[in-house]
Design a protein around this motif. Structure first.
Motif: not given
Lengths: 248, 248
Positions: B172, B175, B236, B240-241, B244, B248
């Motif tokens: 996090a 990102l 990227n 993100k995966k 969460n 995705c």
DNA sequence: CGCGCCTTTGAAGGAGCTCAATTTAGGTGG
DNA sequence: CCACCTAAATTGAGCTCCTTCAAAGGCGCG
């Protein structure tokens, strides 16, 4: 978006009389530091009141932002949810405190606000508040202070979550609650928790079992007396020492 | 209180020309959404600029509050200290972002602000800003949005600290940095970290070794390439995966 | 070029989590 | 008014993720 869970109370003579100028909380709330005529101006901006029953939402993440709220009576929590169901309680709000400022930034609320007991809030339409703060310098300054205080409070929570151990977090939490009860004229040493162990845990970044164990430990140590949601603080300095061992 | 670590740059024609109206960051900063004449009014309120060398404080907890600051160039961290030496980094600020709003609430700064590289800030005396926001409605509204955004950001950090595991926190964080670099026209996928592992760890509620291990793990997984402070984001969506898993 | 700070990596330990069972309180309806 | 029912709280046991302690390597600054 959601069916209204609360109802507005129409502005009658009696509800107007009960607005800021007559409110016992005014020194804790938005009218702080205002003169009588200024408070009456503020009264006119406070549109209505809203009752929120225990368990109901005052607003939800995603709701459009139109107003901030002053807690008139009762108790709230705010939380944010992750897509996978995990949630984080970001705060507990009691009488005199302001709710909803998260919504200003993108004109949409970013967290949920839920009543933990039957509550009542004063609805302060934000555009009217901005209008008024352009006219009343002291109100403007105090509103900025209220927002800033929220930022400072959040930093304190980050400190809790990032740098303290479980028992320190709970001690800080209890001392903070106690302080806020004092400011409202309630007992500093004896109170009823409105939230569950799970909600405390979410706020403190702990599991409910850990919260429960910490409560039991404090009880064994004679720092507090716990019976479910009923708390008696027996040794305030002892709790402070837990937070900061070498000082005190 | 402390000997001045920074020096003010006098207001000459050339520095005025470089104020908000000529600033490339204006759409990220306080002038956002203002008309040309309004920006020129804001220019007049922005008193001076201040250079802060790497390692020096912009302000310290306990310092009197007089102004907020807009980062013109460079990189800052803010942190709070506990009596026993533990500290919590509460944020990292880059160009276009506003610093110092913690000081409004009690007219004293409650955290420290330290430059992580040689930096420059615009000094915005707060009383002048309040004056101006009473006159310029759009500036007032935008300033409220800036404060609210800080509150929302803080809630995000609470979520990090309270509900996420180590690798999720770091993902996090990366990102978030990447997003902010994009907004400033820098590469989203390749950048230089201005802070140490220890500072990242403090921000994320982790020990520096844990941060280092998570970086190495991301490297092994092919999500990023790490060489000390140099970071390349290779995947990227993969990051993100991590945050969460099922979406995705 | 060398010194100090930062980073990396390993191995062992512990604080808090997970899973599970029991107790208690509060609300509901007969 | 009491028995029931459900949600909340307590407590135990084992496990896991992160921390702690330690050592070695790398980078940058003077």
């Amino acid at each position: 978006m959601h069916k209204p869970e609360t109802r507005s109370i129409p502005l009658t003579l009696s509800t107007i009389k009960a607005a800021c100028s007559q409110c016992s909380l005014r020194e804790l709330c938005l009218p702080f530091g205002l003169s009588e005529p200024e408070i009456e101006q503020l009264d006119s901006a406070v549109g209505s009141r809203r009752r929120v029953k225990r368990g109901q939402h005052l607003y939800r993440a995603g709701d459009g932002f139109e107003a901030i709220y002053a807690v008139k009576s009762g108790f709230f929590k705010t939380d944010v949810l992750l897509e996978d169901g995990r949630n984080q309680v970001t705060g507990f709000q009691m009488a005199g405190e302001i709710l909803g400022m998260d919504g200003i930034s993108v004109e949409t609320h970013t967290c949920n606000s839920v009543a933990l007991e039957d509550s009542e809030v004063c609805v302060i339409p934000f555009s009217q508040l901005e209008q008024l703060t352009r006219e009343i310098k002291s109100l403007q300054h105090h509103f900025h202070k209220v927002m800033s205080r929220e930022i400072v409070r959040d930093h304190g929570v980050m400190m809790l979550l990032g740098a303290m151990r479980a028992e320190e977090r709970l001690a800080a939490f209890l001392l903070n609650l106690s302080q806020r009860f004092i400011a409202r004229g309630y007992s500093a040493s004896e109170f009823h928790l409105r939230m569950t162990r799970d909600e405390i845990g979410s706020y403190l970044g702990l599991k409910l079992e850990t919260v429960s164990r910490a409560f039991s430990r404090f009880d064994e140590l004679g720092l507090i007396r716990v019976q479910q949601k009923h708390i008696v603080i027996l040794d305030n300095p002892g709790l402070k020492k837990l937070l900061n061992p070498q000082a005190c």
